[in-house]
Motif scaffolding. Structure first.
Motif, PDB file in Angstrom:
ATOM      1  N   LYS A  68      -3.883   4.323   1.371  1.00 27.48           N
ATOM      2  CA  LYS A  68      -4.889   4.222   0.135  1.00 27.48           C
ATOM      3  C   LYS A  68      -5.155   2.693   0.034  1.00 27.48           C
ATOM      4  O   LYS A  68      -4.415   1.841   0.225  1.00 27.48           O
ATOM      5  CB  LYS A  68      -4.156   4.652  -1.153  1.00 27.48           C
ATOM      6  CG  LYS A  68      -4.087   6.422  -0.973  1.00 27.48           C
ATOM      7  CD  LYS A  68      -3.119   6.810  -2.390  1.00 27.48           C
ATOM      8  CE  LYS A  68      -1.634   6.280  -2.309  1.00 27.48           C
ATOM      9  NZ  LYS A  68      -0.939   6.991  -3.445  1.00 27.48           N
ATOM     10  N   TYR A  69      -6.242   2.275  -0.446  1.00 28.55           N
ATOM     11  CA  TYR A  69      -6.597   1.060  -0.660  1.00 28.55           C
ATOM     12  C   TYR A  69      -7.311   0.677  -2.029  1.00 28.55           C
ATOM     13  O   TYR A  69      -7.998   1.423  -2.490  1.00 28.55           O
ATOM     14  CB  TYR A  69      -7.827   0.527   0.387  1.00 28.55           C
ATOM     15  CG  TYR A  69      -7.454   0.687   1.631  1.00 28.55           C
ATOM     16  CD1 TYR A  69      -7.213  -0.650   2.383  1.00 28.55           C
ATOM     17  CD2 TYR A  69      -7.651   1.925   2.407  1.00 28.55           C
ATOM     18  CE1 TYR A  69      -6.619  -0.308   3.945  1.00 28.55           C
ATOM     19  CE2 TYR A  69      -7.181   1.974   3.729  1.00 28.55           C
ATOM     20  CZ  TYR A  69      -7.070   0.646   4.601  1.00 28.55           C
ATOM     21  OH  TYR A  69      -6.552   0.819   5.908  1.00 28.55           O
ATOM     22  N   ALA A 111      -3.170   3.198  -5.389  1.00 31.39           N
ATOM     23  CA  ALA A 111      -3.201   2.809  -3.943  1.00 31.39           C
ATOM     24  C   ALA A 111      -1.952   2.025  -3.404  1.00 31.39           C
ATOM     25  O   ALA A 111      -1.909   2.021  -2.135  1.00 31.39           O
ATOM     26  CB  ALA A 111      -4.426   1.821  -3.619  1.00 31.39           C
ATOM     27  N   CYS A 112      -0.911   1.989  -4.314  1.00 29.15           N
ATOM     28  CA  CYS A 112      -0.078   1.229  -3.901  1.00 29.15           C
ATOM     29  C   CYS A 112       1.514   2.060  -3.764  1.00 29.15           C
ATOM     30  O   CYS A 112       1.334   3.309  -4.277  1.00 29.15           O
ATOM     31  CB  CYS A 112       0.305  -0.030  -4.996  1.00 29.15           C
ATOM     32  SG  CYS A 112       0.614   0.877  -6.847  1.00 29.15           S
ATOM     33  N   ASP A 113       2.294   1.596  -3.498  1.00 35.32           N
ATOM     34  CA  ASP A 113       3.603   2.274  -3.170  1.00 35.32           C
ATOM     35  C   ASP A 113       4.239   2.393  -4.904  1.00 35.32           C
ATOM     36  O   ASP A 113       3.751   1.484  -5.717  1.00 35.32           O
ATOM     37  CB  ASP A 113       4.615   1.927  -2.354  1.00 35.32           C
ATOM     38  CG  ASP A 113       5.237   0.371  -2.558  1.00 35.32           C
ATOM     39  OD1 ASP A 113       5.547   0.002  -3.687  1.00 35.32           O
ATOM     40  OD2 ASP A 113       5.232  -0.284  -1.513  1.00 35.32           O
ATOM     41  N   ASN A 114       5.058   3.249  -4.878  1.00 33.49           N
ATOM     42  CA  ASN A 114       5.522   3.422  -6.496  1.00 33.49           C
ATOM     43  C   ASN A 114       6.363   2.376  -6.936  1.00 33.49           C
ATOM     44  O   ASN A 114       6.148   1.778  -8.294  1.00 33.49           O
ATOM     45  CB  ASN A 114       6.320   4.568  -6.590  1.00 33.49           C
ATOM     46  CG  ASN A 114       6.760   5.028  -8.012  1.00 33.49           C
ATOM     47  OD1 ASN A 114       7.740   4.846  -8.693  1.00 33.49           O
ATOM     48  ND2 ASN A 114       5.510   5.658  -8.779  1.00 33.49           N
ATOM     49  N   PRO A 170       0.851  -1.365   0.071  1.00 28.71           N
ATOM     50  CA  PRO A 170      -0.028  -0.022  -0.002  1.00 28.71           C
ATOM     51  C   PRO A 170       0.865   1.333   0.004  1.00 28.71           C
ATOM     52  O   PRO A 170       1.841   1.213   0.351  1.00 28.71           O
ATOM     53  CB  PRO A 170      -0.778  -0.202   1.396  1.00 28.71           C
ATOM     54  CG  PRO A 170      -0.047  -0.794   2.269  1.00 28.71           C
ATOM     55  CD  PRO A 170       0.677  -1.933   1.285  1.00 28.71           C
ATOM     56  N   GLY A 171       0.101   2.358  -0.610  1.00 25.72           N
ATOM     57  CA  GLY A 171       0.793   3.595  -0.401  1.00 25.72           C
ATOM     58  C   GLY A 171      -0.103   4.587   0.520  1.00 25.72           C
ATOM     59  O   GLY A 171      -0.825   4.297   0.985  1.00 25.72           O
ATOM     60  N   PRO A 184     -13.138   6.453  -8.278  1.00 22.38           N
ATOM     61  CA  PRO A 184     -11.852   6.735  -7.734  1.00 22.38           C
ATOM     62  C   PRO A 184     -10.766   5.691  -7.914  1.00 22.38           C
ATOM     63  O   PRO A 184     -11.133   4.638  -8.092  1.00 22.38           O
ATOM     64  CB  PRO A 184     -12.178   6.822  -6.235  1.00 22.38           C
ATOM     65  CG  PRO A 184     -13.376   6.043  -6.020  1.00 22.38           C
ATOM     66  CD  PRO A 184     -14.098   5.855  -7.383  1.00 22.38           C
ATOM     67  N   PHE A 185      -9.516   6.059  -8.175  1.00 23.93           N
ATOM     68  CA  PHE A 185      -8.636   4.982  -8.407  1.00 23.93           C
ATOM     69  C   PHE A 185      -8.084   4.543  -6.960  1.00 23.93           C
ATOM     70  O   PHE A 185      -7.606   3.404  -7.120  1.00 23.93           O
ATOM     71  CB  PHE A 185      -7.265   5.789  -9.172  1.00 23.93           C
ATOM     72  CG  PHE A 185      -7.780   6.053 -10.525  1.00 23.93           C
ATOM     73  CD1 PHE A 185      -7.663   4.954 -11.660  1.00 23.93           C
ATOM     74  CD2 PHE A 185      -8.032   7.283 -10.965  1.00 23.93           C
ATOM     75  CE1 PHE A 185      -8.004   5.335 -12.815  1.00 23.93           C
ATOM     76  CE2 PHE A 185      -8.236   7.627 -12.290  1.00 23.93           C
ATOM     77  CZ  PHE A 185      -8.155   6.429 -13.173  1.00 23.93           C
ATOM     78  N   SER A 186      -8.504   5.176  -5.718  1.00 19.85           N
ATOM     79  CA  SER A 186      -8.086   4.532  -4.749  1.00 19.85           C
ATOM     80  C   SER A 186      -9.244   4.813  -3.661  1.00 19.85           C
ATOM     81  O   SER A 186     -10.003   5.843  -3.812  1.00 19.85           O
ATOM     82  CB  SER A 186      -6.936   5.103  -4.152  1.00 19.85           C
ATOM     83  OG  SER A 186      -5.698   4.838  -4.978  1.00 19.85           O
ATOM     84  N   ALA A 187      -9.376   3.809  -2.676  1.00 13.86           N
ATOM     85  CA  ALA A 187     -10.198   4.426  -1.720  1.00 13.86           C
ATOM     86  C   ALA A 187      -9.392   4.665  -0.547  1.00 13.86           C
ATOM     87  O   ALA A 187      -8.360   4.223  -0.224  1.00 13.86           O
ATOM     88  CB  ALA A 187     -11.097   2.974  -1.249  1.00 13.86           C
ATOM     89  N   TYR A 188     -10.059   5.442   0.414  1.00 17.17           N
ATOM     90  CA  TYR A 188      -9.387   6.222   1.458  1.00 17.17           C
ATOM     91  C   TYR A 188      -9.920   5.778   2.970  1.00 17.17           C
ATOM     92  O   TYR A 188      -9.643   6.541   3.875  1.00 17.17           O
ATOM     93  CB  TYR A 188      -9.028   7.417   1.405  1.00 17.17           C
ATOM     94  CG  TYR A 188      -8.511   8.209   0.098  1.00 17.17           C
ATOM     95  CD1 TYR A 188      -6.945   8.497   0.456  1.00 17.17           C
ATOM     96  CD2 TYR A 188      -8.745   8.101  -1.194  1.00 17.17           C
ATOM     97  CE1 TYR A 188      -6.265   8.724  -0.630  1.00 17.17           C
ATOM     98  CE2 TYR A 188      -7.737   8.290  -2.189  1.00 17.17           C
ATOM     99  CZ  TYR A 188      -6.735   8.642  -1.977  1.00 17.17           C
ATOM    100  OH  TYR A 188      -5.701   8.985  -2.926  1.00 17.17           O
ATOM    101  N   VAL A 189     -10.839   4.755   2.984  1.00 15.14           N
ATOM    102  CA  VAL A 189     -11.247   4.045   4.093  1.00 15.14           C
ATOM    103  C   VAL A 189     -11.228   2.510   4.093  1.00 15.14           C
ATOM    104  O   VAL A 189     -11.556   2.227   2.823  1.00 15.14           O
ATOM    105  CB  VAL A 189     -12.807   4.655   4.466  1.00 15.14           C
ATOM    106  CG1 VAL A 189     -13.478   3.712   5.605  1.00 15.14           C
ATOM    107  CG2 VAL A 189     -13.005   6.021   4.476  1.00 15.14           C
TER     108      VAL A 189
END
Length: 558
Positions: free
Chosen positions: A189-190, A315-318, A181-182, A456-461
């Protein structure tokens, strides 16, 4: 060179040295490196001939002028959410360009209506993931859905299965991103390796009926439940399935398997085909501007370690993002993604299914293939002519040859050509990717993802958060991106929502007399396809414009 000098290399003995000298120069100019963990060939330095023109820049500027009426409301929101850091409370807070054109206001205003989830799987920005469910392509064993969960009797469930009315989208490949995750401003981010089930209705449309957030793990009522539309967790699950589809689209379907596949084709075409090779002239309109788009830093870190703002949406790390895109190329089969094979492999040829991407795509594919065949036969009289074209053979070897031998390594790309029909299919596939396929993946982006609450490209919850936290609009918006990421998402898809050319256009200076009638017939056929699609849209439950030749660019220009 004048169009009269076009020739296959084996018939151009008087210009052998000239061709060789030209190609040596182009091989230096179009030098490349294998990046993304050694899986993707990318240009070292953008050649001058690949840079955008004044006409291109004018079209881009004209497109951006459409945001001017929205500037007052945009500035108010920027002060509120960026400078004063007020929390989002309404879905409409994410509509950044309120007074500028939006392609599908009905879907934006009703995005939580489940009918639009089925619509986006067959006519949205990632229409190549949907699969038919049947005995030859069953649901994963980890997805243990039963009739009762779908409010169906066993008899009705079995009948629907036997009648091939179930479809799925499976994003299990995203497990790599979930495991790495990032964060943004300390907030995780999920994205989930989710799976969704759809039921074809009597009118041929798809209705989503179930979601499981992790397709790689067994169904578990507590930790990995099957969630249906009447479940109070539905809007959470819906957000996650949309984030999964958007992530797959941007990182695999779009960037890797269109832009970067074509980057290899473009570089090697200039490196191995002399400027008077008839195949280069055929491909030339479809090679324009793509490299100038691809050199923009969107995914990989800058030399100083900075992660591009576009890459921060995911949502991931780079490092995981780069590895995932490399995996997308490594697992891509050039031959198996030819439209007719892809449709067969995904079990989506049932004519009852309303599937505009398939139906209009087949029209375009058949015409492109017919045209390419006629063009090639004007230059290759026999299969032996194909075998003896040594520039073509070097072109094939560099595109399909092993990466370990400093080739591009496109999996299942032929490393030699022996027949006109074989060459026809491959060239037609290249042109289809650059035109109709890219149009159907790129141009729905602003419609689907330009409004972040829809996709959305990521979820934040975190998934499976207490549903009482998101039963209100103010609660659900917490799943969506913060200001910078949401603006980046809306802005880039508005920014790139323009066209600079159209399929069927050729530079008259490049056209030789023996193919002028072939090109005119191609243009007539494209006009006929436009008319057919226009009539189809009158009968469809929703208008589909992305495969209409009048809306399809000649190349990947954005």
């Amino acid at each position: 060179m004048s169009n009269k000098s076009l020739s296959l290399p084996q018939f151009d003995q008087d210009n052998q040295q000239k061709r060789e000298d030209y190609l040596k120069k182009m091989q230096k100019l179009y030098a490349y490196t294998l990046t993304y963990d050694g899986n993707i060939a990318t240009i070292n330095t953008l050649p001058d001939q690949e840079k955008t023109t004044l006409r291109y820049k004018f079209k881009a500027l004209l497109n951006m002028a459409g945001t001017i009426p929205s500037l007052p409301s945009f500035l108010v929101n920027r002060i509120k959410f960026k400078m004063l850091k007020k929390p989002y409370e309404k879905f409409d807070d994410y509509f950044f360009y309120k007074h500028s054109p939006f392609p599908n206001p009905e879907m934006r205003e009703n995005f939580l209506n489940n009918k639009y989830l089925g619509y986006q799987r067959v006519a949205g920005m990632n229409p190549v993931v949907i699969e038919g469910v049947n005995s030859h392509n069953p649901l994963p064993k980890t997805f243990k859905v039963v009739a009762k969960q779908l409010n169906m009797t066993e008899k009705a469930f079995d009948a629907a299965y036997t009648d091939n009315r179930f479809y799925m989208t499976n994003y299990a490949m995203l497990k790599m991103l979930f495991d790495n995750p990032g964060e943004v401003d300390g907030v995780r981010k999920y994205v989930m390796p989710a799976i969704a089930l759809y039921l074809m209705q009597d009118d041929g449309t798809l209705e989503i009926v179930a979601i499981q957030l992790d397709a790689t793990e067994n169904t578990n009522d507590k930790t990995n439940p099957i969630i249906t539309p009447d479940d109070e967790r539905w809007n959470m699950a819906r957000t996650y399935i949309q984030a999964a589809d958007g992530t797959h689209q941007e990182l695999w379907t779009h960037a890797t398997r269109i832009h970067y596949v074509l980057e290899s084709v473009i570089m090697v075409s200039w490196r191995q085909l002399a400027e008077n090779h008839p195949l280069l002239i055929l491909l030339k309109p479809h090679l324009q501007f793509t490299l100038s788009v691809n050199v923009n830093p969107l995914f990989q870190k800058e030399p100083d370690g900075t992660i591009p703002s576009f890459g921060k949406m995911f949502a991931c790390d780079n490092d995981a993002l780069v590895a995932f895109m490399g995996e997308g190329m490594r697992t891509y089969s050039f031959k198996e993604f030819i439209l007719t094979r892809d449709l067969e492999n995904r079990h989506v040829n049932d004519p009852r299914l309303v599937y505009p991407y398939r139906d209009d795509g087949l029209l375009m594919w058949e015409e492109i293939k017919r045209f390419v065949g006629e063009y090639l036969k004007a230059w290759y009289n026999t299969d032996d002519d194909v075998k003896q074209d040594y520039e073509l053979q070097k072109w094939a070897q560099e595109l399909g040859g092993a990466r370990a031998e400093n080739n591009c390594g496109l999996t299942d790309f032929p490393t030699e050509f022996t027949q006109i029909d074989q060459l026809t299919e491959i060239i037609a596939h290249i042109i289809f990717i650059a035109t109709a396929h890219h149009s159907s993946v790129h141009y729905p982006q602003y419609e689907c993802a330009g409004y972040p609450p829809n996709l959305p490209f990521s979820a934040y919850v975190a998934p499976l958060t207490d549903p009482q936290n998101y039963q209100t609009e103010a609660g659900l918006v917490k799943f969506f991106p913060p200001y910078d990421q949401a603006l980046e998402q809306a802005f880039i898809f508005y920014l790139t929502n323009f066209k600079v050319n159209r399929i069927g256009q050729f530079d008259q200076a490049d056209i030789s007399n023996n193919v002028k009638s072939i090109i005119k017939e191609h243009q007539k056929k494209l006009a006929s396809i436009h008319n057919i699609i226009t009539e189809r849209n009158k009968l469809r439950p929703y208008h589909y414009k992305y495969m209409d030749p009048k809306n399809v660019p000649n190349s990947v220009t954005v």
